[in-house]
Design a protein around this motif. Structure first.
Motif, PDB file in Angstrom:
ATOM      1  N   VAL A  31       0.846  -1.199   0.000  1.00  0.00           N
ATOM      2  CA  VAL A  31       0.000   0.000   0.000  1.00  0.00           C
ATOM      3  C   VAL A  31       0.879   1.245   0.000  1.00  0.00           C
ATOM      4  N   ARG A  32       1.906   1.245   0.790  1.00  0.00           N
ATOM      5  CA  ARG A  32       2.820   2.391   0.865  1.00  0.00           C
ATOM      6  C   ARG A  32       3.563   2.588  -0.454  1.00  0.00           C
ATOM      7  N   ARG A  33       3.981   1.533  -1.086  1.00  0.00           N
ATOM      8  CA  ARG A  33       4.738   1.615  -2.325  1.00  0.00           C
ATOM      9  C   ARG A  33       3.905   2.173  -3.474  1.00  0.00           C
ATOM     10  N   ASP A  34       2.619   1.842  -3.511  1.00  0.00           N
ATOM     11  CA  ASP A  34       1.764   2.251  -4.613  1.00  0.00           C
ATOM     12  C   ASP A  34       1.041   3.564  -4.371  1.00  0.00           C
ATOM     13  N   SER A  35       1.449   4.340  -3.382  1.00  0.00           N
ATOM     14  CA  SER A  35       0.796   5.617  -3.117  1.00  0.00           C
ATOM     15  C   SER A  35       1.690   6.770  -3.573  1.00  0.00           C
ATOM     16  N   VAL A  94       9.953  20.515  -5.140  1.00  0.00           N
ATOM     17  CA  VAL A  94       9.061  19.353  -5.056  1.00  0.00           C
ATOM     18  C   VAL A  94       9.895  18.101  -5.297  1.00  0.00           C
ATOM     19  N   THR A  95       9.778  17.133  -4.387  1.00  0.00           N
ATOM     20  CA  THR A  95      10.517  15.878  -4.489  1.00  0.00           C
ATOM     21  C   THR A  95       9.527  14.724  -4.522  1.00  0.00           C
ATOM     22  N   ASN A  96       9.693  13.820  -5.489  1.00  0.00           N
ATOM     23  CA  ASN A  96       8.869  12.621  -5.570  1.00  0.00           C
ATOM     24  C   ASN A  96       9.538  11.540  -4.727  1.00  0.00           C
ATOM     25  N   LEU A  97       8.966  11.239  -3.573  1.00  0.00           N
ATOM     26  CA  LEU A  97       9.528  10.248  -2.668  1.00  0.00           C
ATOM     27  C   LEU A  97       9.004   8.846  -2.921  1.00  0.00           C
ATOM     28  N   GLY A  98       8.013   8.712  -3.787  1.00  0.00           N
ATOM     29  CA  GLY A  98       7.369   7.426  -4.016  1.00  0.00           C
ATOM     30  C   GLY A  98       8.125   6.540  -4.988  1.00  0.00           C
ATOM     31  N   MET A 125       7.160  13.459 -13.168  1.00  0.00           N
ATOM     32  CA  MET A 125       8.293  13.273 -12.256  1.00  0.00           C
ATOM     33  C   MET A 125       8.506  11.777 -12.018  1.00  0.00           C
ATOM     34  N   GLU A 126       9.679  11.314 -12.358  1.00  0.00           N
ATOM     35  CA  GLU A 126      10.033   9.923 -12.120  1.00  0.00           C
ATOM     36  C   GLU A 126      10.305   9.715 -10.627  1.00  0.00           C
ATOM     37  N   PRO A 127      10.317   8.477 -10.164  1.00  0.00           N
ATOM     38  CA  PRO A 127      10.597   8.232  -8.743  1.00  0.00           C
ATOM     39  C   PRO A 127      11.968   8.767  -8.343  1.00  0.00           C
TER      40      PRO A 127
END
Length: 139
Positions: A27-31, A55-59, A96-98
């Motif tokens: 669930v955490r990975r896909d959010s 802005v940082t994409n942490l996912g 934005m890529e991971p």
């Protein structure tokens, strides 16, 4: 209970714990997980100070960033949308890529407008409707 029963019970407890952890991790990975913060920037040609929203994409999944804005209140009221990057490096909407990070710089005169409008929140909104808010202090 003999040793076979205790061994079976121990294996069942370990399996249940690992199953719960695996479900939480999926669930955490896909959010969508973003971090947004206000940074101070200096323009090199004329040495003026301006602000930027980082802005940082942490996912672990790519997201499309559709809007970067400054707000007076976190959830309601007018917002000052940063439509274009002052340095012409970022064009919104942006995929934005991971684990990537961007900074959208505002015009140098925006600091006075922020103080006049009493903005205290910077926000980033994705194309799927997720809005991340961060409160900042005085400029």
């Amino acid at each position: 209970m003999d040793w076979i029963g205790w061994t079976t019970f121990g294996i069942a407890v370990v399996g249940a714990t690992l199953g719960v952890f695996n479900a939480w991790w999926m669930v955490r990975r896909d959010s969508v997980r973003l971090r947004v913060r206000l940074v101070s920037l200096m323009t090199l040609p004329d040495g003026q100070w301006t602000i930027g929203i980082e802005v940082t994409n942490l996912g672990y999944i790519p997201v499309t960033l559709s809007e970067v804005a400054l707000r007076r209140h976190a959830y309601w009221g007018k917002r000052m949308v940063v439509h274009s990057d002052y340095f012409n490096q970022v064009k919104l909407p942006l995929r934005m890529e991971p684990r990537t990070q961007i900074t959208v710089a505002a015009e140098p005169n925006v600091r006075g407008q922020i103080k006049k409008a009493r903005c205290r929140w910077c926000t980033a909104t994705t194309a799927c409707g997720v809005t991340v808010r961060k409160r900042f202090g005085r400029l």
